[in-house]
Design an enzyme around this catalytic site. Structure first.
Site, PDB file in Angstrom:
ATOM      1  CB  THR A 105      -0.942  -0.022   1.225  1.00 26.28           C
ATOM      2  OG1 THR A 105      -1.789  -1.157   1.084  1.00 26.28           O
ATOM      3  CG2 THR A 105      -1.790   1.223   1.323  1.00 26.28           C
ATOM      4  CB  THR A 181       1.115  -3.453   6.613  1.00 23.58           C
ATOM      5  OG1 THR A 181      -0.165  -3.673   6.012  1.00 23.58           O
ATOM      6  CG2 THR A 181       1.510  -2.007   6.509  1.00 23.58           C
ATOM      7  CG  ASP A 182      -1.453  -7.966   4.335  1.00 25.77           C
ATOM      8  OD1 ASP A 182      -1.818  -6.976   5.006  1.00 25.77           O
ATOM      9  OD2 ASP A 182      -2.181  -8.489   3.467  1.00 25.77           O
ATOM     10  CE  LYS A 260      -2.035  -5.339   8.735  1.00 21.93           C
ATOM     11  NZ  LYS A 260      -2.240  -5.260   7.303  1.00 21.93           N
TER      12      LYS A 260
END
Ligand code: ASP
Length: 447
Positions: A105, A181-182, A260
Protein backbone atom coordinates in the site's frame (compact mmCIF):
# COMPACT_ATOMS: atom_id res chain seq x y z
CA UNK A 1 -4.03 -14.46 -17.09
CA UNK A 2 -5.59 -11.56 -18.99
CA UNK A 3 -6.09 -8.14 -17.35
CA UNK A 4 -9.84 -8.86 -17.25
CA UNK A 5 -9.35 -12.15 -15.40
CA UNK A 6 -6.88 -10.54 -13.01
CA UNK A 7 -9.54 -7.90 -12.39
CA UNK A 8 -11.99 -10.53 -11.13
CA UNK A 9 -14.13 -11.26 -14.23
CA UNK A 10 -15.12 -14.87 -14.90
CA UNK A 11 -17.63 -16.97 -16.79
CA UNK A 12 -20.18 -15.33 -19.03
CA UNK A 13 -19.21 -11.80 -17.94
CA UNK A 14 -15.63 -12.47 -19.05
CA UNK A 15 -16.79 -13.95 -22.37
CA UNK A 16 -19.03 -10.97 -23.09
CA UNK A 17 -16.28 -8.48 -22.29
CA UNK A 18 -13.70 -10.37 -24.36
CA UNK A 19 -16.11 -10.70 -27.31
CA UNK A 20 -16.56 -6.93 -27.42
CA UNK A 21 -12.84 -6.31 -26.81
CA UNK A 22 -13.52 -4.31 -23.62
CA UNK A 23 -10.74 -3.67 -21.16
CA UNK A 24 -10.64 -2.10 -17.71
CA UNK A 25 -11.12 1.65 -18.10
CA UNK A 26 -13.03 1.44 -21.41
CA UNK A 27 -16.42 3.15 -21.67
CA UNK A 28 -19.29 0.70 -22.17
CA UNK A 29 -22.95 0.78 -22.96
CA UNK A 30 -24.77 -2.15 -21.38
CA UNK A 31 -28.34 -2.99 -22.32
CA UNK A 32 -30.15 -5.17 -19.84
CA UNK A 33 -33.91 -5.80 -19.45
CA UNK A 34 -34.72 -2.97 -21.83
CA UNK A 35 -32.61 -0.40 -19.93
CA UNK A 36 -29.35 1.14 -21.06
CA UNK A 37 -26.42 1.99 -18.76
CA UNK A 38 -23.18 3.80 -19.62
CA UNK A 39 -19.98 3.93 -17.62
CA UNK A 40 -16.32 2.96 -17.23
CA UNK A 41 -15.53 -0.73 -16.74
CA UNK A 42 -13.87 -1.22 -13.35
CA UNK A 43 -12.35 -4.29 -11.65
CA UNK A 44 -14.66 -6.45 -9.53
CA UNK A 45 -14.00 -8.19 -6.24
CA UNK A 46 -15.54 -11.27 -4.69
CA UNK A 47 -17.80 -13.88 -6.19
CA UNK A 48 -20.60 -13.05 -8.60
CA UNK A 49 -21.14 -12.57 -12.28
CA UNK A 50 -22.04 -8.88 -12.51
CA UNK A 51 -20.18 -6.44 -14.75
CA UNK A 52 -19.25 -3.37 -12.72
CA UNK A 53 -19.21 0.10 -14.24
CA UNK A 54 -18.55 3.51 -12.75
CA UNK A 55 -21.26 5.87 -14.05
CA UNK A 56 -20.89 9.59 -14.78
CA UNK A 57 -22.54 10.48 -11.44
CA UNK A 58 -19.65 8.64 -9.67
CA UNK A 59 -21.73 5.67 -8.52
CA UNK A 60 -20.68 2.10 -9.33
CA UNK A 61 -23.34 -0.35 -10.45
CA UNK A 62 -23.24 -4.06 -11.15
CA UNK A 63 -25.24 -5.48 -14.04
CA UNK A 64 -25.79 -9.24 -14.05
CA UNK A 65 -24.19 -10.86 -17.11
CA UNK A 66 -27.29 -12.81 -18.12
CA UNK A 67 -27.61 -14.35 -21.61
CA UNK A 68 -29.77 -11.51 -22.95
CA UNK A 69 -27.39 -8.72 -21.85
CA UNK A 70 -25.80 -6.74 -24.70
CA UNK A 71 -22.55 -4.82 -24.44
CA UNK A 72 -21.10 -2.17 -26.71
CA UNK A 73 -17.74 -0.46 -26.33
CA UNK A 74 -18.34 3.25 -26.90
CA UNK A 75 -15.00 4.69 -25.82
CA UNK A 76 -11.44 3.60 -25.24
CA UNK A 77 -9.90 3.97 -21.78
CA UNK A 78 -6.91 6.24 -21.43
CA UNK A 79 -4.08 4.71 -19.41
CA UNK A 80 -3.67 6.48 -16.05
CA UNK A 81 -0.95 9.10 -16.07
CA UNK A 82 1.00 10.08 -13.00
CA UNK A 83 3.17 13.14 -13.23
CA UNK A 84 6.18 12.73 -10.97
CA UNK A 85 6.96 16.07 -9.38
CA UNK A 86 10.56 17.22 -9.95
CA UNK A 87 12.93 15.87 -7.31
CA UNK A 88 13.80 18.42 -4.63
CA UNK A 89 17.39 19.69 -4.37
CA UNK A 90 19.68 17.46 -2.32
CA UNK A 91 21.39 18.99 0.72
CA UNK A 92 24.93 17.52 1.00
CA UNK A 93 25.02 18.13 4.78
CA UNK A 94 22.19 15.65 5.38
CA UNK A 95 22.56 11.88 5.91
CA UNK A 96 22.54 9.73 2.77
CA UNK A 97 19.66 7.23 2.79
CA UNK A 98 18.76 4.40 0.43
CA UNK A 99 14.99 3.81 0.02
CA UNK A 100 14.20 0.48 -1.59
CA UNK A 101 10.62 -0.25 -2.54
CA UNK A 102 9.10 -3.74 -2.50
CA UNK A 103 5.45 -2.74 -3.14
CA UNK A 104 2.39 -2.80 -0.89
CA UNK A 105 0.00 0.00 0.00
CA UNK A 106 2.80 2.47 0.76
CA UNK A 107 3.87 2.17 -2.87
CA UNK A 108 0.30 2.17 -4.21
CA UNK A 109 -2.16 4.74 -5.34
CA UNK A 110 -5.76 4.68 -6.40
CA UNK A 111 -6.59 5.06 -10.07
CA UNK A 112 -9.62 7.26 -9.51
CA UNK A 113 -10.85 6.60 -13.03
CA UNK A 114 -11.54 2.94 -12.24
CA UNK A 115 -11.25 2.82 -8.44
CA UNK A 116 -8.53 0.15 -8.64
CA UNK A 117 -5.52 0.26 -6.31
CA UNK A 118 -2.26 -0.36 -8.16
CA UNK A 119 1.23 -0.92 -6.82
CA UNK A 120 2.39 1.59 -9.40
CA UNK A 121 4.38 3.98 -7.31
CA UNK A 122 8.14 3.78 -7.46
CA UNK A 123 10.42 4.82 -4.64
CA UNK A 124 11.30 8.00 -6.50
CA UNK A 125 7.59 8.78 -6.90
CA UNK A 126 7.35 8.43 -3.13
CA UNK A 127 10.16 10.91 -2.76
CA UNK A 128 8.49 13.24 -5.21
CA UNK A 129 5.17 13.27 -3.37
CA UNK A 130 6.78 13.69 0.06
CA UNK A 131 9.00 16.72 -0.64
CA UNK A 132 9.61 17.18 3.13
CA UNK A 133 12.10 14.32 2.78
CA UNK A 134 14.49 16.81 1.19
CA UNK A 135 14.88 18.45 4.63
CA UNK A 136 15.58 15.14 6.32
CA UNK A 137 18.05 13.30 4.09
CA UNK A 138 19.68 12.87 0.69
CA UNK A 139 17.81 10.03 -0.91
CA UNK A 140 18.73 7.30 -3.41
CA UNK A 141 15.85 5.12 -4.51
CA UNK A 142 15.29 1.80 -6.22
CA UNK A 143 12.38 -0.60 -6.82
CA UNK A 144 13.37 -4.18 -6.09
CA UNK A 145 9.84 -5.66 -6.30
CA UNK A 146 6.43 -4.22 -7.01
CA UNK A 147 4.22 -6.68 -5.20
CA UNK A 148 1.84 -6.99 -2.29
CA UNK A 149 3.62 -8.54 0.62
CA UNK A 150 1.40 -11.63 0.78
CA UNK A 151 3.13 -12.64 -2.48
CA UNK A 152 6.68 -12.36 -1.11
CA UNK A 153 8.68 -15.54 -0.51
CA UNK A 154 11.84 -16.39 1.47
CA UNK A 155 13.68 -16.13 -1.86
CA UNK A 156 12.62 -12.45 -1.93
CA UNK A 157 14.03 -11.99 1.60
CA UNK A 158 17.36 -13.32 0.32
CA UNK A 159 17.36 -10.90 -2.64
CA UNK A 160 16.34 -7.99 -0.44
CA UNK A 161 19.00 -8.73 2.21
CA UNK A 162 21.65 -8.99 -0.51
CA UNK A 163 20.60 -5.67 -2.09
CA UNK A 164 20.58 -3.89 1.29
CA UNK A 165 24.00 -5.34 2.15
CA UNK A 166 25.46 -4.03 -1.14
CA UNK A 167 24.33 -0.50 -0.33
CA UNK A 168 25.55 -0.68 3.26
CA UNK A 169 28.94 -1.93 2.12
CA UNK A 170 29.06 1.02 -0.30
CA UNK A 171 28.79 3.35 2.73
CA UNK A 172 25.14 4.50 2.97
CA UNK A 173 24.08 6.11 6.30
CA UNK A 174 20.85 4.14 6.62
CA UNK A 175 18.32 2.08 4.68
CA UNK A 176 14.53 2.36 4.44
CA UNK A 177 12.46 -0.46 2.95
CA UNK A 178 8.95 0.40 1.73
CA UNK A 179 6.89 -2.78 2.21
CA UNK A 180 3.32 -4.09 2.35
CA UNK A 181 2.15 -4.37 5.93
CA UNK A 182 0.63 -7.87 5.77
CA UNK A 183 3.93 -9.76 6.03
CA UNK A 184 6.21 -6.88 7.00
CA UNK A 185 6.76 -8.48 10.44
CA UNK A 186 8.04 -11.67 8.80
CA UNK A 187 10.43 -9.69 6.57
CA UNK A 188 11.67 -7.59 9.47
CA UNK A 189 12.49 -10.78 11.40
CA UNK A 190 14.10 -12.33 8.31
CA UNK A 191 16.33 -9.30 7.72
CA UNK A 192 17.24 -9.13 11.42
CA UNK A 193 18.76 -12.60 11.12
CA UNK A 194 20.18 -12.17 7.61
CA UNK A 195 21.90 -8.80 8.23
CA UNK A 196 24.04 -9.34 11.31
CA UNK A 197 26.49 -6.92 12.87
CA UNK A 198 24.82 -3.96 11.17
CA UNK A 199 26.75 -0.67 11.16
CA UNK A 200 23.66 1.50 10.40
CA UNK A 201 19.87 1.20 10.86
CA UNK A 202 17.65 -0.68 8.39
CA UNK A 203 14.03 0.48 8.79
CA UNK A 204 10.98 -1.16 7.23
CA UNK A 205 7.98 1.06 6.65
CA UNK A 206 4.46 0.51 5.37
CA UNK A 207 1.10 2.21 5.26
CA UNK A 208 -2.43 1.10 5.99
CA UNK A 209 -3.91 3.71 3.60
CA UNK A 210 -2.36 4.67 0.26
CA UNK A 211 -0.79 8.09 -0.18
CA UNK A 212 -3.67 9.59 -2.12
CA UNK A 213 -6.27 9.02 0.63
CA UNK A 214 -6.90 11.86 3.06
CA UNK A 215 -6.25 9.62 6.09
CA UNK A 216 -3.06 8.18 4.59
CA UNK A 217 -0.26 7.31 6.97
CA UNK A 218 2.23 6.84 4.12
CA UNK A 219 3.99 10.23 4.31
CA UNK A 220 4.24 10.46 8.12
CA UNK A 221 5.51 6.88 8.38
CA UNK A 222 8.02 7.43 5.58
CA UNK A 223 9.37 10.67 7.06
CA UNK A 224 9.68 8.96 10.48
CA UNK A 225 11.47 5.99 8.91
CA UNK A 226 13.93 8.17 6.96
CA UNK A 227 14.63 10.28 10.03
CA UNK A 228 15.36 7.16 12.10
CA UNK A 229 17.50 5.61 9.33
CA UNK A 230 19.55 8.80 9.05
CA UNK A 231 19.93 9.87 12.66
CA UNK A 232 18.95 7.19 15.18
CA UNK A 233 21.86 6.04 17.35
CA UNK A 234 21.02 2.34 16.90
CA UNK A 235 22.18 -0.04 14.16
CA UNK A 236 19.51 -2.72 14.01
CA UNK A 237 16.56 -3.72 11.85
CA UNK A 238 13.53 -1.68 12.92
CA UNK A 239 9.97 -1.17 11.72
CA UNK A 240 8.39 2.30 11.64
CA UNK A 241 4.62 2.81 11.84
CA UNK A 242 2.12 5.03 13.67
CA UNK A 243 2.51 4.81 17.45
CA UNK A 244 -1.21 5.46 18.05
CA UNK A 245 -4.15 6.09 15.76
CA UNK A 246 -3.29 9.81 15.67
CA UNK A 247 -0.49 11.36 13.60
CA UNK A 248 1.57 12.51 16.61
CA UNK A 249 4.46 10.04 16.66
CA UNK A 250 6.02 7.12 14.81
CA UNK A 251 7.08 4.09 16.85
CA UNK A 252 10.22 2.20 15.85
CA UNK A 253 9.85 -1.45 16.79
CA UNK A 254 12.66 -4.00 16.96
CA UNK A 255 12.54 -6.19 13.84
CA UNK A 256 12.18 -9.49 15.70
CA UNK A 257 9.60 -8.32 18.23
CA UNK A 258 6.94 -6.77 16.07
CA UNK A 259 3.65 -8.08 14.73
CA UNK A 260 0.71 -6.76 12.72
CA UNK A 261 -2.18 -6.86 15.18
CA UNK A 262 -5.09 -5.05 13.53
CA UNK A 263 -6.54 -5.34 10.06
CA UNK A 264 -7.01 -1.63 9.42
CA UNK A 265 -5.77 0.66 12.22
CA UNK A 266 -2.79 2.84 11.43
CA UNK A 267 -1.15 1.75 14.72
CA UNK A 268 -1.58 -1.89 13.72
CA UNK A 269 2.01 -2.90 14.58
CA UNK A 270 2.77 -3.68 18.21
CA UNK A 271 5.96 -4.74 19.91
CA UNK A 272 5.27 -8.10 21.56
CA UNK A 273 6.94 -8.90 24.90
CA UNK A 274 8.98 -5.71 24.42
CA UNK A 275 8.56 -1.98 24.04
CA UNK A 276 9.30 -0.11 20.81
CA UNK A 277 13.00 0.76 20.85
CA UNK A 278 12.54 4.37 19.73
CA UNK A 279 10.00 6.96 18.62
CA UNK A 280 10.07 9.87 16.21
CA UNK A 281 8.08 12.97 17.11
CA UNK A 282 8.42 16.44 15.56
CA UNK A 283 11.36 15.12 13.54
CA UNK A 284 13.23 14.15 16.71
CA UNK A 285 14.34 10.57 17.40
CA UNK A 286 14.20 9.49 21.06
CA UNK A 287 15.40 6.11 22.29
CA UNK A 288 13.13 4.20 24.72
CA UNK A 289 15.91 1.89 25.89
CA UNK A 290 19.67 1.82 26.50
CA UNK A 291 19.90 -1.71 25.32
CA UNK A 292 20.59 -1.61 21.60
CA UNK A 293 23.46 -2.08 19.15
CA UNK A 294 25.05 1.33 18.61
CA UNK A 295 25.48 2.87 15.17
CA UNK A 296 29.10 2.52 14.05
CA UNK A 297 29.91 3.04 10.39
CA UNK A 298 33.16 1.08 10.83
CA UNK A 299 31.41 -2.13 11.93
CA UNK A 300 31.63 -4.87 9.28
CA UNK A 301 28.25 -6.22 8.24
CA UNK A 302 27.88 -10.02 8.18
CA UNK A 303 25.44 -11.16 5.48
CA UNK A 304 23.75 -14.55 6.01
CA UNK A 305 20.83 -14.42 3.58
CA UNK A 306 19.92 -18.10 3.13
CA UNK A 307 16.59 -19.46 4.43
CA UNK A 308 15.43 -23.07 4.30
CA UNK A 309 11.94 -23.17 2.81
CA UNK A 310 11.26 -26.70 4.04
CA UNK A 311 9.92 -25.50 7.38
CA UNK A 312 6.24 -25.72 8.36
CA UNK A 313 4.29 -23.61 10.82
CA UNK A 314 1.57 -25.78 12.36
CA UNK A 315 -1.01 -24.17 14.59
CA UNK A 316 -2.34 -26.60 17.17
CA UNK A 317 -6.11 -26.57 17.61
CA UNK A 318 -8.48 -28.94 19.41
CA UNK A 319 -8.86 -31.98 17.18
CA UNK A 320 -5.73 -31.38 15.04
CA UNK A 321 -5.14 -34.53 13.00
CA UNK A 322 -1.57 -35.73 13.78
CA UNK A 323 -1.40 -36.91 10.14
CA UNK A 324 -0.67 -33.24 9.33
CA UNK A 325 2.68 -33.64 11.12
CA UNK A 326 3.40 -36.94 9.29
CA UNK A 327 2.54 -35.23 5.99
CA UNK A 328 5.33 -32.68 6.39
CA UNK A 329 7.83 -35.33 7.46
CA UNK A 330 6.99 -37.44 4.39
CA UNK A 331 7.37 -34.35 2.18
CA UNK A 332 10.97 -33.98 3.38
CA UNK A 333 10.52 -30.93 5.62
CA UNK A 334 13.47 -30.24 7.89
CA UNK A 335 11.73 -28.24 10.59
CA UNK A 336 8.32 -27.86 12.18
CA UNK A 337 7.35 -24.89 14.29
CA UNK A 338 4.42 -25.81 16.49
CA UNK A 339 2.14 -23.00 17.61
CA UNK A 340 1.17 -24.57 20.91
CA UNK A 341 -1.43 -23.50 23.43
CA UNK A 342 -0.84 -21.64 26.70
CA UNK A 343 2.51 -22.31 28.36
CA UNK A 344 3.53 -24.62 25.50
CA UNK A 345 1.24 -27.58 24.88
CA UNK A 346 -0.22 -29.73 22.14
CA UNK A 347 -2.56 -32.68 22.63
CA UNK A 348 -1.11 -36.03 23.68
CA UNK A 349 -2.74 -37.40 20.47
CA UNK A 350 0.08 -35.69 18.56
CA UNK A 351 2.91 -37.20 20.62
CA UNK A 352 3.52 -40.27 18.41
CA UNK A 353 3.68 -38.15 15.25
CA UNK A 354 6.10 -35.71 16.93
CA UNK A 355 8.26 -38.64 18.06
CA UNK A 356 8.34 -40.03 14.52
CA UNK A 357 9.30 -36.60 13.15
CA UNK A 358 12.18 -36.11 15.60
CA UNK A 359 13.46 -39.67 15.02
CA UNK A 360 13.65 -38.85 11.31
CA UNK A 361 15.84 -35.82 12.09
CA UNK A 362 13.15 -33.13 11.75
CA UNK A 363 13.66 -30.26 14.20
CA UNK A 364 10.45 -29.63 16.16
CA UNK A 365 10.28 -26.37 18.12
CA UNK A 366 7.39 -24.73 19.93
CA UNK A 367 6.17 -21.17 20.49
CA UNK A 368 2.92 -20.15 22.15
CA UNK A 369 -0.10 -19.01 20.19
CA UNK A 370 -0.90 -16.74 23.17
CA UNK A 371 1.69 -14.40 21.57
CA UNK A 372 2.28 -12.50 24.80
CA UNK A 373 4.26 -14.18 27.61
CA UNK A 374 6.83 -16.96 27.70
CA UNK A 375 6.53 -20.70 27.21
CA UNK A 376 7.22 -22.77 30.31
CA UNK A 377 7.01 -26.45 29.52
CA UNK A 378 7.93 -27.58 33.02
CA UNK A 379 4.64 -26.64 34.66
CA UNK A 380 2.30 -29.34 33.33
CA UNK A 381 2.95 -33.00 32.43
CA UNK A 382 2.06 -32.25 28.79
CA UNK A 383 4.92 -29.76 28.55
CA UNK A 384 7.38 -32.09 30.30
CA UNK A 385 6.39 -34.96 27.98
CA UNK A 386 6.97 -32.77 24.92
CA UNK A 387 10.38 -31.72 26.26
CA UNK A 388 11.36 -35.36 26.75
CA UNK A 389 10.34 -36.09 23.15
CA UNK A 390 12.90 -33.47 22.11
CA UNK A 391 10.65 -30.48 21.35
CA UNK A 392 12.58 -27.19 21.64
CA UNK A 393 10.81 -24.49 23.71
CA UNK A 394 11.28 -20.98 22.33
CA UNK A 395 11.06 -18.69 25.37
CA UNK A 396 9.21 -15.45 24.63
CA UNK A 397 9.50 -15.48 20.84
CA UNK A 398 6.09 -15.34 19.20
CA UNK A 399 5.29 -17.86 16.44
CA UNK A 400 6.08 -15.84 13.30
CA UNK A 401 9.55 -14.75 14.48
CA UNK A 402 10.20 -18.31 15.73
CA UNK A 403 9.19 -19.68 12.33
CA UNK A 404 11.43 -17.26 10.41
CA UNK A 405 14.31 -17.98 12.80
CA UNK A 406 13.91 -21.74 12.28
CA UNK A 407 14.00 -21.20 8.49
CA UNK A 408 17.10 -19.08 8.87
CA UNK A 409 18.91 -21.44 11.27
CA UNK A 410 18.18 -24.43 9.01
CA UNK A 411 19.55 -22.33 6.16
CA UNK A 412 22.88 -22.15 8.07
CA UNK A 413 23.27 -25.67 9.48
CA UNK A 414 21.70 -29.15 9.37
CA UNK A 415 23.19 -30.28 12.67
CA UNK A 416 20.11 -30.66 14.89
CA UNK A 417 22.05 -30.09 18.16
CA UNK A 418 23.46 -26.88 16.76
CA UNK A 419 20.01 -25.87 15.49
CA UNK A 420 18.55 -26.38 19.00
CA UNK A 421 21.31 -24.30 20.61
CA UNK A 422 21.00 -21.42 18.14
CA UNK A 423 17.19 -21.45 18.37
CA UNK A 424 17.44 -20.90 22.12
CA UNK A 425 20.21 -18.28 21.96
CA UNK A 426 19.37 -14.62 21.68
CA UNK A 427 21.10 -13.33 18.52
CA UNK A 428 19.45 -10.04 17.62
CA UNK A 429 17.03 -9.19 20.42
CA UNK A 430 14.48 -11.89 19.56
CA UNK A 431 14.61 -13.52 23.01
CA UNK A 432 14.38 -11.43 26.17
CA UNK A 433 15.71 -12.84 29.38
CA UNK A 434 13.03 -11.20 31.52
CA UNK A 435 9.31 -11.04 30.82
CA UNK A 436 8.43 -7.42 31.38
CA UNK A 437 4.94 -6.35 32.43
CA UNK A 438 3.25 -5.01 29.32
CA UNK A 439 0.13 -3.08 28.55
CA UNK A 440 -1.35 -5.45 26.00
CA UNK A 441 -3.17 -2.63 24.27
CA UNK A 442 -5.36 -4.99 22.27
CA UNK A 443 -8.71 -3.32 22.89
CA UNK A 444 -9.04 -2.32 19.24
CA UNK A 445 -10.40 1.12 20.37
CA UNK A 446 -11.63 3.84 18.05
CA UNK A 447 -9.69 4.78 14.91
N1 ASP B 1 -1.87 -6.57 1.25
C1 ASP B 1 -1.03 -5.41 1.33
C2 ASP B 1 0.40 -5.87 1.51
O1 ASP B 1 0.77 -6.38 2.52
C3 ASP B 1 -1.46 -4.51 2.42
C4 ASP B 1 -0.53 -3.37 2.72
O2 ASP B 1 0.34 -3.00 2.00
O3 ASP B 1 -0.65 -2.80 3.79
O4 ASP B 1 1.17 -5.71 0.61
Amino acid sequence: MSELEASGYKGHALQLLKATDCGIGDILKIISKGKSYEGILIPRSGAGSAIIIKMKNGYNIGIEATVDVKIEKIGKGIAPQFEVPPLPKQNPALPHIFIVSTGGTIASRVDYRTGAVRTAMSASDLYGVVPELADVARIDTEIIFSIYSENLTPQNWTELATKVAERIEAGIDGVVIAHGTDTMGYTSAALSFALQNLPVPVILVGAQRSSDRPSSDAATNLIGAVKAAGEAPFAEVGLAMHETSSDIAIAIHRGTKVRKCHTSRRDTFKSINASPIARVQNLKVTMNTNSYQKRDSKRKLVLKPIFCDKVALIKFYPGLDPAVIDFYVEKGFKGILLEGTGLGHVSKFCFDAIKRAIEKGVVVALASQCIWGRVDMNVYNTGRDLLSLGVIPLEDMFPETSFVKLMWVLGQTNDSKEVATIMQTNLVGEISTRTLPQNLNVDGGSQ
